[in-house]
Enzyme design. Structure first.
Site, PDB file in Angstrom:
ATOM      1  CD  GLU A  46      -2.612   0.975   2.764  1.00 32.44           C
ATOM      2  OE1 GLU A  46      -3.571   1.745   2.941  1.00 32.44           O
ATOM      3  OE2 GLU A  46      -2.285   0.083   3.595  1.00 32.44           O
ATOM      4  CE  LYS A 115      -7.140   1.074   3.697  1.00 35.04           C
ATOM      5  NZ  LYS A 115      -5.914   1.453   4.439  1.00 35.04           N
ATOM      6  CB  CYS A 173      -4.455  -2.094   4.293  1.00 34.65           C
ATOM      7  SG  CYS A 173      -3.659  -2.405   5.903  1.00 34.65           S
ATOM      8  CB  SER A 200      -0.775  -4.542   8.413  1.00 36.11           C
ATOM      9  OG  SER A 200      -1.254  -4.987   9.650  1.00 36.11           O
ATOM     10  N   GLY A 359     -12.349 -60.583  11.866  1.00 38.36           N
ATOM     11  CA  GLY A 359     -11.410 -61.547  11.307  1.00 38.36           C
ATOM     12  C   GLY A 359     -10.004 -60.979  11.438  1.00 38.36           C
ATOM     13  CG  LEU A 364      -0.133 -52.817   8.093  1.00 37.22           C
ATOM     14  CD1 LEU A 364       0.332 -51.966   6.931  1.00 37.22           C
ATOM     15  CD2 LEU A 364       0.251 -52.169   9.417  1.00 37.22           C
ATOM     16  CG  ASP A 365      -6.192 -52.909   5.813  1.00 38.75           C
ATOM     17  OD1 ASP A 365      -5.564 -51.872   6.080  1.00 38.75           O
ATOM     18  OD2 ASP A 365      -6.431 -53.270   4.649  1.00 38.75           O
ATOM     19  CD  GLU A 474      -7.418 -53.845   1.486  1.00 40.09           C
ATOM     20  OE1 GLU A 474      -6.393 -54.502   1.758  1.00 40.09           O
ATOM     21  OE2 GLU A 474      -8.500 -53.975   2.072  1.00 40.09           O
ATOM     22  CD1 TRP A 479      -5.822 -56.008  -2.278  1.00 42.86           C
ATOM     23  CD2 TRP A 479      -5.887 -56.621  -4.412  1.00 42.86           C
ATOM     24  NE1 TRP A 479      -4.937 -57.040  -2.433  1.00 42.86           N
ATOM     25  CE2 TRP A 479      -4.951 -57.437  -3.741  1.00 42.86           C
ATOM     26  CE3 TRP A 479      -6.098 -56.828  -5.780  1.00 42.86           C
ATOM     27  CZ2 TRP A 479      -4.231 -58.450  -4.368  1.00 42.86           C
ATOM     28  CZ3 TRP A 479      -5.375 -57.825  -6.419  1.00 42.86           C
ATOM     29  CH2 TRP A 479      -4.451 -58.628  -5.719  1.00 42.86           C
ATOM     30  CE1 TYR A 482     -20.719 -56.689  -4.980  1.00 43.66           C
ATOM     31  CE2 TYR A 482     -21.618 -58.898  -5.288  1.00 43.66           C
ATOM     32  CZ  TYR A 482     -21.803 -57.527  -5.162  1.00 43.66           C
ATOM     33  OH  TYR A 482     -23.067 -56.999  -5.228  1.00 43.66           O
ATOM     34  CE  LYS A 617     -14.727 -56.641  -6.463  1.00 44.27           C
ATOM     35  NZ  LYS A 617     -13.298 -57.012  -6.420  1.00 44.27           N
TER      36      LYS A 617
END
Length: 657
Positions: A46, A115, A173, A200, A359, A364-365, A474, A479, A482, A617
């Site tokens: 400014e 302004k 500003c 500012s 299950g 990991l999952d 997945e 992956w 079904y 799916k």
């Protein structure tokens, strides 16, 4: 402007208070330097031509005339730059003086934007010098003999002929600090980039507040916000200025010069396509237009020539689902786990479930699903013995995963059931005439469906529900089998990408002491749980549906469908921003993903083919709470015909060089 990326810059040049000639030279030098780096938009602070802190000198005709001459000199000497340049100066019109932003391009003064809101409180006395913009002002003004008819007003936008996604709005500003900023109106009239020329001053705590304002306004407007601040060469008679420059995009800061930084020029590549895609997806943005005052905004067209391709000045996160900062990652993991757990806890309470059946494979999952279920059970004041972890070894199970599954169940204090399904599957093969030596998709899927049948029947028997373990990645790739592991009664991982699953399990490992059940809270038990989790983390990802080779996992998922870190990258930018395959590859090449261009293109083709072909799916996937910005639930984020053609996307991938 490849793929919608536009290079922008904020510059706080050296200046001398009230010396317009000196300041003009510094502005010209700075503009040339930044333009040579490919910046198409350069924003200065400014009143930078005169300096902001001139006080009553703003009334001096000598200063006002000098500012106008300096502006024309800046325009002429930056004419060869392929950049829109914004500079600030005072402009006298009739009986008033206006604090203006001048928009320069190709040697011309395209417009003056005054302004709108003039502060006159605390340390600010601008109303003493400057008049506010109003609708009664003329639409154009006489600036000089060379510029007798310059467009004037706060209703001006600048648009690129070659890329209509680039529409520039300007405010100054204080305009940002009010309840209804001009940038909000500009954005609703098409502005995708807001430039703020600011002065500012710094006081304790103001930098953080300013940063919050810029981030928030860029988010409210779904825009880029370029904030150029006055620097420390301003007068320090009463105030100090720190050149706190910020470039933000839709709530995220892309670049920032902290106050008083030695280097205050900042440059970043904003993504205009991303901004417009986000606006289109956020239907309420356009709806806001119905509530604003009517009136036509003026558009000035420019011809920004495309620049030679340069490396992006923008961080492209190779792992967009996983925060890089360790503290942020820790907090993200804690938040995700709580969301998963609370979602499941509500379902358990609603159904008056007496058990939760999982299950447990030693992968990991299922590990994450069990840990989250333990947390949900604790929330519900449900005994962990009511969690039934079922390990179902079959042809592909290795000792490592089997032992880890059993150890994990024990350390979590849940009920462990072992049901070997080999005989059941072999009987099924006999029933349907499947040769057990033929390791085809039937051989694999029969095992997955048998496991699901076992889990469902145990849940029925114990008045419980089956907890799904499959993750977002997945589901995206299909992956899963079904009506096998694709099916459950509640999918706690359905919104968690594979790259994040790993960090969530690591988070549990790191916090094993505090997360163990009270009676397992001794150091030795926590350390043992952590050790099991760490070994699971080190185990290759596999469905374990094919017989082991020399006792080791024979079927590694990422060797078949590709690296999950690539697929998660593709998935994020496909669903979150609807980017094209070519742009996704371009961004992947600009990230630090450790794969060649050819490898990325290869797996991108696999990703698109699987993503389209496996939608059926996802069309009937179980309930599962959304916890991140991406989800593929047909009841949530993603609604896609199961028989949609992928031909257009594959054709584009074929054209990628």
């Amino acid at each position: 402007m490849k793929y919608g990326f536009l290079r922008v810059a904020c510059v706080s040049p050296s200046l001398v208070v009230a010396d317009c000639d000196f300041n003009a030279e510094k502005i010209i030098d700075s503009a040339r330097s930044v333009a040579s780096n490919g910046a198409s938009l350069i924003v200065f602070p400014e009143l930078c031509i005169t300096s902001y802190t001139c006080g009553d000198l703003f009334f001096q005709k000598t200063l006002l005339d000098s500012a106008t001459y300096a502006l024309e000199r800046i325009a002429k000497r930056t004419a060869s730059l392929n950049s829109i340049i914004l500079v600030g100066l005072p402009v006298a019109i009739d009986e008033s003086i206006y604090n203006c932003a001048a928009i320069l391009f190709n040697g011309k003064i395209l417009a003056l934007v005054p302004k709108t809101f003039i502060p006159n409180y605390s340390e600010f006395y601008e109303r003493r010098y400057f008049a506010p913009c109003s609708s009664a002002l003329p639409k154009s003004v006489w600036l000089s003999e060379k510029n007798p008819d310059v467009p004037f007003g706060a209703d001006i936008l600048v648009q690129d002929k070659n890329n209509p996604d680039f529409v520039l709005g300007v405010e100054i500003c204080e305009d940002l600090w009010v309840a209804y900023p001009p940038s909000s109106r500009a954005s609703l009239n098409g502005a995708t980039v807001i430039a703020n020329l600011s002065a500012s001053n710094e006081i304790i705590g103001k930098a953080e507040y300013r940063r919050t304002l810029v981030k928030a306004q860029s988010a409210h407007c779904i825009s880029a916000y370029i904030y150029a601040d006055a620097g420390c060469d301003e007068s320090t008679q009463d105030l100090v200025f720190g050149a706190h420059n910020i470039i933000a995009e839709n709530g995220a800061i892309l670049a920032e010069a902290k106050p008083f930084a030695e280097k205050n020029t900042i440059v970043a590549d904003i993504d205009l396509e991303r901004i417009n895609q986000e606006r289109r997806k956020t239907g309420t943005f356009a709806q806001c237009k119905d509530f604003q005052e009517k009136g036509e905004w003026r558009k000035i067209l420019v011809d920004l020539k495309s620049t030679s391709e340069r490396q992006l000045i923008r961080f492209i996160d190779a792992h967009p689902f996983v925060p890089q900062d360790l503290k942020c990652r820790e907090e993200r993991c804690r938040e995700v786990v709580e969301l998963q757990s609370q979602g499941l806890a509500k379902r358990l309470r609603h159904l008056h479930a007496q058990s939760a059946v999982i299950g447990l494979s030693g992968g990991l999952d299922s590990t994450l699903a069990l840990l989250v279920t333990c947390r949900a059970a604790d929330i519900c004041k449900m005994e962990r013995a009511g969690i039934i972890a079922v390990t179902m070894p079959c042809f592909g199970t290795t000792d490592r995963t089997y032992n880890n599954a059993c150890a994990l169940a024990k350390k979590c204090g849940v009920t462990l059931k072992e049901i070997n399904i080999e005989k059941s599957v072999l009987q099924h093969f006999k029933d349907i005439g499947q040769d057990e030596t033929v390791h085809d998709v039937t051989y694999e899927n029969a095992q997955a469906r048998e496991r699901t049948q076992v889990l469902m029947d145990i849940a029925n028997k114990t008045n419980g529900i089956v907890i799904g373990t499959g993750d977002l990645s997945e589901l995206a790739l299909g992956w899963c089998t079904y009506n096998g592991d694709q099916m459950s009664m509640y999918g706690v991982n359905s919104s968690i990408p594979k790259t994040l699953v790993r960090y969530l399990v690591q988070w549990f490992a790191d916090n094993a002491l505090s997360l163990s059940k009270a009676d397992f809270n001794e150091h030795s038990e926590g350390a043992e749980l952590s050790a099991v989790l760490c070994d699971i983390l080190d185990t290759p990802v596999s469905p374990e549906l094919l017989p082991p080779e020399n006792g080791e996992i024979a079927q590694q998922t990422e060797n078949i469908v590709g690296p999950y870190e690539l697929h998660d990258f593709f998935l994020y930018y496909l669903l979150r921003f609807s980017f094209s395959p070519s742009k996704i590859v371009y961004m992947a090449d600009s990230s630090d993903l450790p794969y060649s261009h050819e490898v990325k293109v290869k797996w991108l083709r696999v990703f698109y083919k699987r993503f389209f072909s496996q939608q059926f799916k996802r069309s009937c996937m179980p309930d599962g709470a959304k916890v991140g910005t991406i989800n593929v639930s047909p009841r949530g984020d993603w609604r896609m015909p199961s028989d949609a053609s992928v031909a257009l996307w594959l054709s584009e991938i074929d054209r990628i060089k």
